[in-house]
Write a protein that holds these residues in place. Structure first.
Motif, short mmCIF file in Angstrom:
data_model
loop_
_atom_site.label_atom_id
_atom_site.label_comp_id
_atom_site.label_asym_id
_atom_site.label_seq_id
_atom_site.Cartn_x
_atom_site.Cartn_y
_atom_site.Cartn_z
N TYR A 114 0.85 -1.19 0.00
CA TYR A 114 0.00 0.00 0.00
C TYR A 114 0.89 1.23 0.00
N ILE A 115 0.45 2.27 -0.72
CA ILE A 115 1.12 3.56 -0.67
C ILE A 115 0.05 4.65 -0.67
N LYS A 116 0.16 5.57 0.30
CA LYS A 116 -0.69 6.75 0.34
C LYS A 116 0.15 7.93 -0.11
N THR A 132 -11.08 14.77 -0.70
CA THR A 132 -9.64 14.76 -0.45
C THR A 132 -8.81 14.67 -1.73
N ASN A 133 -7.65 15.26 -1.67
CA ASN A 133 -6.67 15.11 -2.75
C ASN A 133 -5.76 13.90 -2.49
N GLN A 134 -5.77 13.38 -1.28
CA GLN A 134 -4.92 12.25 -0.92
C GLN A 134 -5.50 10.96 -1.50
N ARG A 135 -4.61 10.01 -1.79
CA ARG A 135 -5.03 8.74 -2.35
C ARG A 135 -4.26 7.60 -1.69
N LEU A 136 -4.99 6.53 -1.40
CA LEU A 136 -4.36 5.30 -0.90
C LEU A 136 -4.49 4.26 -1.99
N TYR A 137 -3.36 3.68 -2.36
CA TYR A 137 -3.31 2.66 -3.41
C TYR A 137 -2.92 1.31 -2.84
N ARG A 138 -3.59 0.27 -3.32
CA ARG A 138 -3.15 -1.10 -3.08
C ARG A 138 -2.29 -1.46 -4.27
N ILE A 139 -1.10 -1.98 -4.01
CA ILE A 139 -0.15 -2.30 -5.07
C ILE A 139 -0.26 -3.78 -5.41
N ARG A 140 -0.48 -4.07 -6.66
CA ARG A 140 -0.52 -5.47 -7.13
C ARG A 140 0.90 -5.94 -7.40
#
Length: 157
Positions: A114-116, A132-140
């Motif tokens: 994960y990266i925010k 929000t402008n922030q984003r949390l990504y799950r990395i495959r």
């Protein structure tokens, strides 16, 4: 050298994970309205492989994820620690909360689960705000990034 100030077991930073959040000092982002201004200073204890091993020994039975909260001043160092965790402690997911707009070129996203990204901008709100402008990504495993920010938003029934 990365330094950490404190740690805590948290339940809302990464959806579906019990996370050990490691608060890293020396943040260069200096977001207006920051709730952790004390992390702007270069303070704390060294954050290295030995410290991570100590955290795993202390909290390993209680957590599923280890999150680096900050570390934007040494993104390559955060990446190296993520690599270490995946190699030596593969039972844990690894996350990074960055205040940067973009992931630095020195970072390999596949070393994280994960990266925010995104600085805190008060009028847009935190991750739990749909504006929000922030984003949390799950990395495959192949490096593609799934935006899971919506998991923080409550919907009315």
């Amino acid at each position: 050298m990365l330094k950490y100030v404190n740690t805590g077991i948290v339940f809302q930073e990464i959806p579906d994970e019990v996370t050990l959040a490691i608060n890293i000092s020396g943040c260069p982002c200096r977001c207006p309205g920051c709730h952790s201004r004390y992390l702007w200073e270069d303070i704390g204890m060294p954050l290295d492989a030995a410290a991570l091993d100590d955290f795993v020994a202390q909290y390993g039975r209680d957590i599923t994820c280890i999150a680096f909260m900050g570390g934007d001043g040494d993104a390559k160092g955060v990446n190296l620690l993520a690599q270490y965790l995946h190699e030596e402690h593969p039972q844990f997911h690894v996350a990074w909360y960055s205040g940067r707009i973009r992931i630095p070129a020195a970072v390999s996203v596949t070393d994280f689960d994960y990266i925010k990204v995104g600085p805190y901008i008060r009028h847009l709100g935190p991750l739990k705000s749909p504006t929000t402008n922030q984003r949390l990504y799950r990395i495959r495993p192949d490096g593609t990034m799934d935006d899971i920010t919506h998991r923080f938003w409550r919907t009315s029934r």
